[in-house]
Enzyme design. Structure first.
Site, PDB file in Angstrom:
ATOM      1  N   HIS A  70       0.857  -1.198   0.000  1.00  0.00           N
ATOM      2  CA  HIS A  70       0.000   0.000   0.000  1.00  0.00           C
ATOM      3  C   HIS A  70       0.888   1.240   0.000  1.00  0.00           C
ATOM      4  O   HIS A  70       0.811   2.069   0.915  1.00  0.00           O
ATOM      5  CB  HIS A  70      -0.958   0.035   1.211  1.00  0.00           C
TER       6      HIS A  70
ATOM      7  N   HIS B  17     -11.117  -9.592  -6.695  1.00  0.00           N
ATOM      8  CA  HIS B  17     -10.841  -8.257  -6.133  1.00  0.00           C
ATOM      9  C   HIS B  17     -10.008  -7.489  -7.161  1.00  0.00           C
ATOM     10  O   HIS B  17      -9.064  -8.034  -7.735  1.00  0.00           O
ATOM     11  CB  HIS B  17     -10.066  -8.467  -4.837  1.00  0.00           C
TER      12      HIS B  17
ATOM     13  N   GLU C 270      -8.068  -4.817  -6.656  1.00  0.00           N
ATOM     14  CA  GLU C 270      -6.859  -4.104  -6.230  1.00  0.00           C
ATOM     15  C   GLU C 270      -5.656  -4.668  -6.988  1.00  0.00           C
ATOM     16  O   GLU C 270      -5.580  -5.849  -7.317  1.00  0.00           O
ATOM     17  CB  GLU C 270      -6.660  -4.205  -4.705  1.00  0.00           C
TER      18      GLU C 270
ATOM     19  N   ASP D 248      -2.667  -5.574  -6.568  1.00  0.00           N
ATOM     20  CA  ASP D 248      -1.827  -6.723  -6.202  1.00  0.00           C
ATOM     21  C   ASP D 248      -2.433  -8.037  -6.701  1.00  0.00           C
ATOM     22  O   ASP D 248      -1.727  -9.041  -6.800  1.00  0.00           O
ATOM     23  CB  ASP D 248      -1.551  -6.777  -4.687  1.00  0.00           C
TER      24      ASP D 248
ATOM     25  N   HIS E 152     -11.862  -6.134   1.787  1.00  0.00           N
ATOM     26  CA  HIS E 152     -11.846  -4.837   2.433  1.00  0.00           C
ATOM     27  C   HIS E 152     -12.172  -3.692   1.482  1.00  0.00           C
ATOM     28  O   HIS E 152     -12.074  -2.531   1.868  1.00  0.00           O
ATOM     29  CB  HIS E 152     -10.450  -4.601   3.058  1.00  0.00           C
TER      30      HIS E 152
ATOM     31  N   ASP F 294      -8.473 -11.385   0.086  1.00  0.00           N
ATOM     32  CA  ASP F 294      -7.697 -10.763   1.169  1.00  0.00           C
ATOM     33  C   ASP F 294      -8.076 -11.293   2.561  1.00  0.00           C
ATOM     34  O   ASP F 294      -7.218 -11.404   3.443  1.00  0.00           O
ATOM     35  CB  ASP F 294      -7.883  -9.244   1.141  1.00  0.00           C
TER      36      ASP F 294
ATOM     37  N   TYR G 260      -2.175  -8.052  10.013  1.00  0.00           N
ATOM     38  CA  TYR G 260      -2.982  -7.827   8.814  1.00  0.00           C
ATOM     39  C   TYR G 260      -4.392  -7.398   9.210  1.00  0.00           C
ATOM     40  O   TYR G 260      -4.949  -6.432   8.665  1.00  0.00           O
ATOM     41  CB  TYR G 260      -3.026  -9.134   8.010  1.00  0.00           C
TER      42      TYR G 260
ATOM     43  N   HIS H  87      -3.090 -13.857   0.082  1.00  0.00           N
ATOM     44  CA  HIS H  87      -1.759 -13.553   0.632  1.00  0.00           C
ATOM     45  C   HIS H  87      -1.433 -14.591   1.701  1.00  0.00           C
ATOM     46  O   HIS H  87      -2.275 -14.907   2.546  1.00  0.00           O
ATOM     47  CB  HIS H  87      -1.728 -12.175   1.317  1.00  0.00           C
TER      48      HIS H  87
END
Ligand code: FEO
Length: 395
Positions: free
Chosen positions: A23, A79, A81, A83, A147, A166, A194, A227
């Site tokens: 991030h 997701h 995002e 990553d 999230h 996540d 996390y 992750h």
């Protein structure tokens, strides 16, 4: 390199030993991380998520060694995002018509980040499913605000695998892949870090979503997050932890966070720590200089604490920028049901303690009196309020 997870399901992600920050620079990585992507090869071939953009070439080339990319029937984007979606543009240049299954918000996220390419989006909602042959299905579960608004999980029937993205993950490089093989101290340290630093603001959603998943009564043999370690040994243990963590979690711990200019505020911090141990020897006490210590590690300790004390000297009628920045981060994590006290030294005007109390209240902490405030160097007289402050924190 493809690694088999169960039957026809494999891991095809990227273990990122070199990653130091996530991030941007807002999340420290101490033990590596991974971006987990999965390949399902039933009658239909399905790719679940991709990896971060810097690894896209390697990701696509590795996939080509395992399969003909044209054999991929469906791509699941749990997701948007970067990553997890960062390798999608490179992949889609090779197989541009492949159907992508994701939430409506994920379409916005992907088109917002990568532009409109007329990708073949198939929007799904909770309960929608996709037949992948051999009697197995993928069932989608929206994970809104776990999230991001676009997040979802995918459940595979037959093999009973929840690809949770996540949720239930950790920034932790685990070459051995599984929770039972991972170093247990590091696994749980990274899992709680996390949660504290990424998921805590969304705890009410965590509680509701877990209840919704439990009520579906699905057998879960494996939880495969995006992750860190894959939970195959008693996978529900991490779900049970999330239930606990989402419920205003706290231990018998008090964390003291401060910065100091000429050591006066540091001396008060350590005097408060000594008094906590004197009044309550079993209470865990942690003391951190926020300018020198890792902010995410400190926040993990705040997450575990029932109370905190925050200190800064007065500078420019305010507090040190290190403490101000740290308290802005503190507010964003939306901690609940915790107490907070303020302390600090000053030479002339002395506003720091008042500023800290206002920021603690603004961050949702119940402010404990009295404050501890010292002009010039802290003396025994200045320490006189510390026992009462500690009684307030322990009460
Ligand atoms: Fe691991 Fe929200 O991305």
């Amino acid at each position: 390199m493809k690694k088999q997870i169960k039957n026809n399901v494999s891991w095809v992600g990227y273990i990122d030993w070199e990653l130091e920050q996530f991030h941007g620079d807002d999340y420290s990585i101490m033990n590596g991380s991974s971006q987990n992507a999965y390949l399902v090869q039933e009658e239909k071939t399905v790719l679940i998520d991709t990896v971060w953009a810097p690894h896209s070439f390697e990701f696509v080339e590795n996939l080509k060694k395992e399969i003909d990319l044209n054999d991929i029937d469906y791509i699941i984007v749990n997701h948007g995002e970067v990553d997890h979606s960062g390798s999608l543009p490179a992949l889609m240049t090779e197989i541009p018509d492949t159907p992508i299954y994701c939430t409506a918000n994920a379409v916005k996220s992907l088109e917002g980040q990568y532009g409109k390419h007329n990708w073949n989006f198939n929007v799904v909602k909770t309960g929608d499913s996709l037949d992948i042959g051999n009697g197995k299905q993928l069932v989608f579960v929206e994970m809104k605000m776990l999230h991001w608004p676009d997040s979802m999980a995918t459940y595979m029937t037959g093999d009973n695998i929840l690809f949770s993205n996540d949720a239930f993950g950790q920034h932790y490089a685990v070459e051995e892949m599984y929770n039972d093989k991972a170093n247990q101290c590091l696994l749980w340290k990274e899992a709680i870090k996390y949660y504290a630093n990424i998921l805590n603001p969304f705890s009410p959603f965590v509680t509701r979503k877990i209840k919704e998943i439990v009520d579906l009564n699905l057998p879960i043999d494996i939880i495969a997050p995006s992750h860190g370690a894959i939970w195959r040994d008693n996978p529900l243990q991490i779900v049970e932890k999330y239930v606990e963590w989402a419920d205003n979690y706290q231990e018998d711990q008090i964390t003291i966070a401060y910065d100091t200019m000429w050591d006066g505020t540091a001396r008060i911090a350590h005097e408060i720590a000594r008094e906590i141990s004197k009044q309550s020897p079993d209470t865990v006490v942690k003391v951190f200089n926020v300018a020198k210590m890792d902010k995410n590690e400190i926040m993990t300790e705040v997450f575990k604490s029932k109370a905190i004390a925050v200190g800064s000297p007065t500078v420019g009628n305010d507090i040190l920028s290190s403490v101000a920045g740290w308290m802005a981060f503190l507010k964003s994590l939306k901690f609940k049901n915790k107490k907070g006290a303020a302390f600090g030294c000053y030479g002339w005007s002395g506003e720091s303690v008042k500023v800290i109390k206002e920021k603690l209240a603004d961050a949702g902490f119940a402010v404990v009196e009295p404050e501890v405030k010292s002009q010039w160097n802290p003396s025994e007289a200045d320490f006189a309020n510390i026992p009462a402050l500690v009684e307030g924190l322990l009460a």
